[in-house]
Write a protein that holds these residues in place. Structure first.
Motif, PDB file in Angstrom:
ATOM      1  N   TYR A 108      34.427  51.496  39.866  1.00  0.00           N
ATOM      2  CA  TYR A 108      35.760  50.997  40.240  1.00  0.00           C
ATOM      3  C   TYR A 108      35.638  49.790  41.160  1.00  0.00           C
ATOM      4  N   MET A 109      34.722  49.909  42.124  1.00  0.00           N
ATOM      5  CA  MET A 109      34.557  48.846  43.113  1.00  0.00           C
ATOM      6  C   MET A 109      34.164  47.525  42.447  1.00  0.00           C
ATOM      7  N   TRP A 110      33.216  47.596  41.526  1.00  0.00           N
ATOM      8  CA  TRP A 110      32.785  46.371  40.846  1.00  0.00           C
ATOM      9  C   TRP A 110      33.921  45.766  40.039  1.00  0.00           C
ATOM     10  N   LEU A 111      34.671  46.635  39.371  1.00  0.00           N
ATOM     11  CA  LEU A 111      35.796  46.130  38.584  1.00  0.00           C
ATOM     12  C   LEU A 111      36.773  45.396  39.493  1.00  0.00           C
ATOM     13  N   MET A 112      37.057  45.994  40.644  1.00  0.00           N
ATOM     14  CA  MET A 112      38.024  45.388  41.558  1.00  0.00           C
ATOM     15  C   MET A 112      37.507  44.064  42.105  1.00  0.00           C
ATOM     16  N   VAL A 113      36.247  44.046  42.510  1.00  0.00           N
ATOM     17  CA  VAL A 113      35.702  42.804  43.054  1.00  0.00           C
ATOM     18  C   VAL A 113      35.658  41.730  41.967  1.00  0.00           C
ATOM     19  N   PHE A 114      35.362  42.159  40.743  1.00  0.00           N
ATOM     20  CA  PHE A 114      35.329  41.180  39.653  1.00  0.00           C
ATOM     21  C   PHE A 114      36.688  40.489  39.486  1.00  0.00           C
ATOM     22  N   THR A 115      37.776  41.253  39.652  1.00  0.00           N
ATOM     23  CA  THR A 115      39.093  40.628  39.509  1.00  0.00           C
ATOM     24  C   THR A 115      39.370  39.649  40.652  1.00  0.00           C
ATOM     25  N   MET A 116      38.633  39.823  41.773  1.00  0.00           N
ATOM     26  CA  MET A 116      38.778  38.867  42.872  1.00  0.00           C
ATOM     27  C   MET A 116      38.033  37.565  42.560  1.00  0.00           C
ATOM     28  N   LEU A 117      36.935  37.699  41.812  1.00  0.00           N
ATOM     29  CA  LEU A 117      36.060  36.546  41.591  1.00  0.00           C
ATOM     30  C   LEU A 117      36.480  35.707  40.402  1.00  0.00           C
ATOM     31  N   VAL A 147      48.320  45.061  43.158  1.00  0.00           N
ATOM     32  CA  VAL A 147      47.100  45.578  43.786  1.00  0.00           C
ATOM     33  C   VAL A 147      46.415  44.437  44.527  1.00  0.00           C
ATOM     34  N   VAL A 149      43.220  43.629  46.192  1.00  0.00           N
ATOM     35  CA  VAL A 149      41.863  44.156  46.363  1.00  0.00           C
ATOM     36  C   VAL A 149      41.406  43.929  47.803  1.00  0.00           C
TER      37      VAL A 149
END
Lengths: 292, 296
Positions: A108-117, A147, A149
């Motif tokens: 989940y964390m990687w998915l969320m950070v990916f949407t930030m990047l 959401v 992040v």
């Protein structure tokens, strides 16, 4: 030790000047908004109103459009803050668990950070919002950015600082994670939750671009979008066919006092919450930026 | 204590938020395929014809696009550099101030602009830099003839960079002030006993102590090399200053929304997102390696 020397006075003067410079645009806009139209357009106003009058503010009240947009923004803030804060609170709790306890946590964390990047960009996002039928509804202003992040990570880091023993004893007593979130974590994280709620509020109040692309009907426009649309827009073709004098005149026609008054009134909600913001944001920012 | 029951709760708590991210962030990522197609809304994303790198080739061939990329780099890099130098200097200066009530007032005032929108500030700065605004009034006293700074290519970039520093330096200083607060007062006392003056204390105690924070913030700023500030420029620019003020984000907006060149606009946006992605990843990696910084 406490005696002030010459250099202390210089520092004091420089800092007062810096503080003053931060207020110049605001003071100037207040003065213009309270001045006579012609005096303002002629450039006679600095920090004191010329021929004091409140007609610009009266015009705002009479016009109606301004306060309608104000109302849309208030609705947007209420929806945006409640949905956004609730989602951050609910997500930050499981994310603060270690992957040993919550195995899917890092995915989940990687998915969320990916949407930030990375993001799909303007047109693809627009098409999604459009296909969901959200165009021209308040939801197009609230749901795409629901959401945060960044806020979730700030809260998650706060949660990590809560002693695990509190939770463990509750788990032994048979409490489920939802009860633990509501009874233990939320009461302890109140200040952090308030911080992110205030930041979300300011974000939704100030954001104008979504209103620009997702809202085509005037009566659904939020305040900042409405104000942004007021500035005189000249196309290249128009400008190319005009002499510099004509451009100057055209730009001067834009109602300086009226627009300044609108800018001032639209600042009021931010000014009202600013003292609260200031109390919280130092801790909030440091929490987010410096981690153990 | 891992328990499957708790994990079900945890997953349930993630579901709604992740759903929003999937719909509004992840699905649009697949939409970038229209950068490689000639997207026609009537045919849909999948039905439109593939054209390979046509839009990217056009992007690099157009002088307009190259200019936009150059403007973006010049404005963004100037902002990055000044938004480190000015907040650091301000934080050091504020730390030297011994009149505490004034300190609090100055802090309150300088943080405020961060919370005001560019829409509002755009109106205010347009007033200030207008033909009859404060700047021309003051310069007029020194015999400088009035100019329209906001539509002049020689001053527009300066206004953009300067007003951005104006808006963000106070808030940006918070992190350095926090770092300065953590300095052990004994260090200053020891320096004072050794006869260090104000400048020496700043140079040999304060600056080295916040060096780590400065390096960290500079590294993280790397990800913003292509972010010249859409909101600000969009609310302050006009066609007359496109040569110096048009940036990738405003160009993508005009191409996509105003001129309806969906695929071309998406290609330019994808070019920017791709490079930014690499830069942010690089900056996080560096920050993690040299400053033990982790995002999560």
């Amino acid at each position: 030790m406490n005696k002030l020397r010459l250099s202390d006075y210089i520092i004091l003067a420089v800092l007062l000047l810096i503080g003053f410079i931060c207020l110049v645009p605001i003071l100037n806009a207040i003065a213009i908004s309270l001045s006579d139209k012609t005096a303002a357009a002629m450039g006679e106003v600095v920090f004191l109103p010329k021929k004091f009058n409140t007609s610009a503010y009266e015009e705002i009240v009479k016009e109606g459009r301004f306060f309608h947009a104000f109302g849309v923004s208030i609705r947007r803030v209420l929806l945006g803050v409640s949905i956004g804060t609730a989602l951050s609170v609910v997500m930050a709790y499981p994310l603060s668990k270690s992957p040993r306890v919550f195995r899917q946590r890092n995915a989940y964390m990687w998915l969320m950070v990916f949407t930030m990047l990375f993001n799909g960009g303007l047109i693809p996002t627009y098409l999604v919002v459009k296909n969901l039928g959200l165009i021209n509804t308040i939801w197009s202003l609230v749901l795409p950015g629901a959401v945060s992040v960044y806020n979730t990570i700030i809260l998650m880091n706060f949660n990590k600082g809560i002693p695990p023993s509190l939770e463990e004893s509750a788990l032994i007593d048979g409490a489920n994670p939802l009860q633990i979130l509501v009874r233990i974590y939320i009461p302890l994280a109140k200040a952090s939750i308030a911080t992110i709620a205030l930041f979300t509020m300011v974000y939704h109040w100030n954001e104008f671009f979504m209103g620009k692309i997702y809202i085509n009907t005037l009566d659904q426009q939020p305040l900042q979008t409405y104000i942004q649309g007021l500035s005189v827009t000249l196309t290249t073709q128009q400008m190319a066919s005009m002499t510099p004098e004509e451009i100057i005149r055209k730009l001067a026609v834009s109602n300086v006092t009226f627009n300044s008054a609108k800018a001032i009134v639209s600042m009021i909600p931010v000014i009202i919450v600013y003292p609260f913001l200031q109390r919280f944001f130092v801790t909030g920012l440091v929490m987010g930026a410096v981690k153990e | 204590m891992r328990s499957v029951k708790n994990e079900i709760y945890y997953n349930a708590m993630m579901v709604i938020g992740i759903g929003f991210l999937l719909v509004f962030s992840i699905i649009p990522m697949f939409g970038v395929i229209i950068a490689f197609k000639d997207f026609v809304p009537a045919k849909g994303m999948l039905g439109s014809a593939w054209v390979g790198l046509k839009h990217f080739n056009r992007m690099f061939a157009l002088a307009e696009t190259r200019n936009v990329i150059r403007n973006t780099l010049v404005i963004a890099i100037s902002k990055i550099v000044l938004n480190i130098i000015v907040p650091v200097s301000f934080a050091i200066l504020l730390n030297e101030l011994k009149v505490y009530p004034v300190k609090r007032v100055v802090q309150t005032v300088v943080y405020l602009p961060h919370f005001l929108s560019w829409v509002i500030l755009g109106i205010m700065f347009t007033n200030i830099f207008s033909y009859t605004g404060i700047v021309n009034q003051i310069l007029g006293k020194f015999g400088v003839p009035p100019q329209m700074y906001m539509i002049s290519n020689s001053s527009f970039r300066g206004i953009i960079i300067g007003t951005d520093v104006w808006k963000t330096f106070g808030y940006g200083a918070i992190i350095y002030l926090a770092a300065i607060t953590n300095i052990d007062p004994n260090t200053y006392e020891a320096a004072a006993i050794d006869g260090a003056g104000r400048w020496q204390r700043i140079w040999f105690v304060t600056l080295p102590s916040i060096q780590g924070t400065i390096v960290l913030m500079s590294t993280l700023a790397l990800g913003n090399v292509l972010n010249a500030g859409f909101d600000q420029i969009f609310t302050m620019y006009s066609p007359l200053v496109y040569p110096t003020g048009d940036i990738i984000d405003t160009y993508v907006y005009r191409m996509g929304i105003t001129k309806m060149q969906y695929s071309f606009s998406t290609a330019v946006g994808l070019f920017k997102s791709g490079i930014s992605f690499l830069l942010i990843t690089l900056s996080y990696t560096l920050a993690n390696k040299f400053a033990d910084y982790t995002i999560f």
